[in-house]
Design a protein around this motif. Structure first.
Motif, mmCIF file in Angstrom:
data_model
loop_
_atom_site.group_PDB
_atom_site.id
_atom_site.type_symbol
_atom_site.label_atom_id
_atom_site.label_comp_id
_atom_site.label_asym_id
_atom_site.label_seq_id
_atom_site.Cartn_x
_atom_site.Cartn_y
_atom_site.Cartn_z
ATOM 1 N N CYS A 1 46.421 37.606 35.323
ATOM 2 C CA CYS A 1 46.205 36.189 35.037
ATOM 3 C C CYS A 1 46.919 35.810 33.751
ATOM 4 O O CYS A 1 46.915 36.587 32.789
ATOM 5 C CB CYS A 1 44.692 35.993 34.891
ATOM 6 N N LEU B 1 46.006 33.641 31.617
ATOM 7 C CA LEU B 1 45.037 33.445 30.536
ATOM 8 C C LEU B 1 44.649 34.814 29.976
ATOM 9 O O LEU B 1 45.005 35.838 30.570
ATOM 10 C CB LEU B 1 43.804 32.703 31.059
ATOM 11 N N ASP B 2 43.895 34.820 28.892
ATOM 12 C CA ASP B 2 43.604 36.116 28.266
ATOM 13 C C ASP B 2 42.187 36.126 27.698
ATOM 14 O O ASP B 2 41.992 36.263 26.486
ATOM 15 C CB ASP B 2 44.652 36.380 27.167
ATOM 16 N N CYS B 3 41.210 35.998 28.587
ATOM 17 C CA CYS B 3 39.815 35.993 28.126
ATOM 18 C C CYS B 3 39.456 37.394 27.633
ATOM 19 O O CYS B 3 39.761 38.388 28.304
ATOM 20 C CB CYS B 3 38.874 35.597 29.257
ATOM 21 N N TYR C 1 36.731 38.938 27.572
ATOM 22 C CA TYR C 1 35.768 39.667 28.406
ATOM 23 C C TYR C 1 36.311 39.983 29.796
ATOM 24 O O TYR C 1 35.595 40.542 30.624
ATOM 25 C CB TYR C 1 34.470 38.845 28.533
ATOM 26 N N CYS C 2 37.559 39.629 30.084
ATOM 27 C CA CYS C 2 38.064 39.694 31.463
ATOM 28 C C CYS C 2 38.023 41.126 32.017
ATOM 29 O O CYS C 2 38.632 42.044 31.467
ATOM 30 C CB CYS C 2 39.486 39.170 31.521
ATOM 31 N N LEU D 1 39.444 42.188 34.554
ATOM 32 C CA LEU D 1 40.732 42.636 35.118
ATOM 33 C C LEU D 1 41.449 43.598 34.169
ATOM 34 O O LEU D 1 42.246 44.417 34.603
ATOM 35 C CB LEU D 1 41.652 41.441 35.394
ATOM 36 N N THR E 1 42.855 36.700 39.798
ATOM 37 C CA THR E 1 43.723 35.846 38.991
ATOM 38 C C THR E 1 43.011 34.513 38.859
ATOM 39 O O THR E 1 41.979 34.312 39.496
ATOM 40 C CB THR E 1 45.108 35.668 39.655
ATOM 41 N N ASP E 2 43.513 33.585 38.038
ATOM 42 C CA ASP E 2 42.973 32.230 38.036
ATOM 43 C C ASP E 2 43.606 31.503 39.232
ATOM 44 O O ASP E 2 44.813 31.605 39.459
ATOM 45 C CB ASP E 2 43.351 31.546 36.713
ATOM 46 N N LYS F 1 40.132 27.822 34.935
ATOM 47 C CA LYS F 1 39.764 27.376 33.586
ATOM 48 C C LYS F 1 40.900 26.521 33.035
ATOM 49 O O LYS F 1 41.053 26.386 31.830
ATOM 50 C CB LYS F 1 39.570 28.582 32.651
#
Ligand code: SF4
Length: 363
Positions: free
Chosen positions: A87, A89-91, A93-94, A96, A138-139, A170
């Motif tokens: 993804c 994005l880069d959270c 807590y992800c 993945l 993925t998003d 998101k």
């Protein structure tokens, strides 16, 4: 997101697909490389996200898979349409980061062929209801301006009577979906959190307020919307902060057009801990005490989980009684103590959510 992509890698086999050429045409000013064979260097087992590079490749397995829920907890029996992995994005807590150790934003160029197989499978099972989402690996919409996934998928799913397609995001990339004339059986969903967690932990995502405002726009455009408070994070002042998000929902949304809201507390595979410490030095998600759950994942102690869920349930339900609130991967006793009722098992939760589908879209 389009501007963030710097390089494109193309598997040699992927050159046989029109989807590949559409992406290369859209990003024609970027460097691209043809990969003859994935060398050990290219597929570095050490985690290197490389979120600014696309890798276009042919997916060899099935495109439709059951959500990797757990046998030990109540799972909703969701199905995942696997359109890509990783993804932009880069959270912090992800999950993945621990699931997939291969770099690059991997996009499957044989999606149109894979989709035919998936649709045949659905059409052969007219008595079943399929709840399908693309936002697990993925998003769903972050890369939509490049991939046009929504244009490929929405027309097919919108026409069928035994399926819904949920696009979970998101981001604010809703133009592709909105520009189409299809509304039936398409759910646009946003993951939500407290404004503080969103700002500190969800790197690359738009603000919670923007997500909720866009959901209101989607409702006005005729879409049914959904929300996922996942992961709920336990930290000082969490109650006031999550209430701010609920206040924004009350301000901008029509609750009668929300199909469901899921709640899930932060849980992680033990391998994720060191990745978060290494990659997200300012993260607060690991603060607090965790225990190993029946599925081997680390979770908050049960009383903390119940406190999180019952608070959210009470506040959301006092806004509107019929929001289809459910728990993601929890046990029967946590359901009962948090909500005062339980679907008892995974089939019970599937039935509950399938009834929501019938209520909103008919059968
Ligand atoms: S948006 Fe979802 S898939 Fe993307 S980094 Fe965040 S948690 Fe992971």
């Amino acid at each position: 997101m389009e501007g963030r992509i710097k390089e494109i890698f193309v598997q040699k086999e992927a050159l046989g697909y029109p989807f590949t050429y559409r992406i290369l045409e859209r990003l024609k000013d970027r460097k691209f490389h043809i990969i003859k064979e994935e060398s050990p260097f290219f597929d570095d087992p050490r985690y290197k996200p490389k979120k600014d590079s696309l890798y276009l490749l042919v997916h060899k397995g099935s495109f439709l898979k059951p959500c990797p829920g757990t046998k030990q907890y109540i799972c909703c029996r969701y199905q995942i349409l696997n359109i890509g992995i990783n993804c932009p994005l880069d959270c912090s807590y992800c999950i993945l980061q621990a699931y997939f150790n291969q770099p690059y934003l991997r996009i499957f160029v044989n999606i149109e062929d894979g989709l035919k197989e998936v649709l045949n499978y659905i059409d052969e099972r007219k008595d079943e209801i399929f709840r399908i989402g693309t936002g697990e690996f993925t998003d769903s919409l972050a890369l939509d301006p490049i991939t046009e996934w929504s244009k490929i998928l929405i027309p097919h799913f919108s026409k069928r009577k035994n399926v819904i397609l949920e696009l979970k995001t998101k981001t604010g990339s809703i133009e592709g979906a909105i520009s189409l004339p299809y509304r039936e059986r398409i759910i646009i969903s946003w993951s939500l959190n407290s404004p503080l967690i969103s700002t500190k932990e969800e790197h690359g995502a738009i603000s919670v307020e923007k997500r909720i405002k866009l959901a209101g726009i989607c409702q006005k455009e005729g879409f049914v919307v959904g929300f996922h408070f996942d992961p709920l994070i336990f930290y000082p002042n969490w109650k006031e902060d999550y209430l701010r998000t609920i206040d924004l929902m009350e301000r901008y949304l029509d609750p009668s057009k929300i199909i469901w809201i899921s709640l899930g507390s932060f849980r992680y595979m033990p391998e994720l801990k060191n990745i978060i410490i290494r990659r997200h030095k300012k993260s607060v998600v690991l603060n607090g005490e965790f225990i190993k759950g029946m599925d081997g994942k680390m979770r908050y102690f049960k009383p903390i989980r119940i406190e999180l869920y019952s608070y959210m349930y009470d506040k959301l339900s006092s806004w509107y009684k019929d929001l289809g609130i459910y728990l993601c991967m929890e046990s029967d006793d946590v359901w009962k103590e948090s909500f005062g009722w339980s679907p008892k098992n995974s089939q019970g939760l599937k039935d509950f959510l399938d009834k929501r589908v019938i209520k909103f879209f008919g059968r």
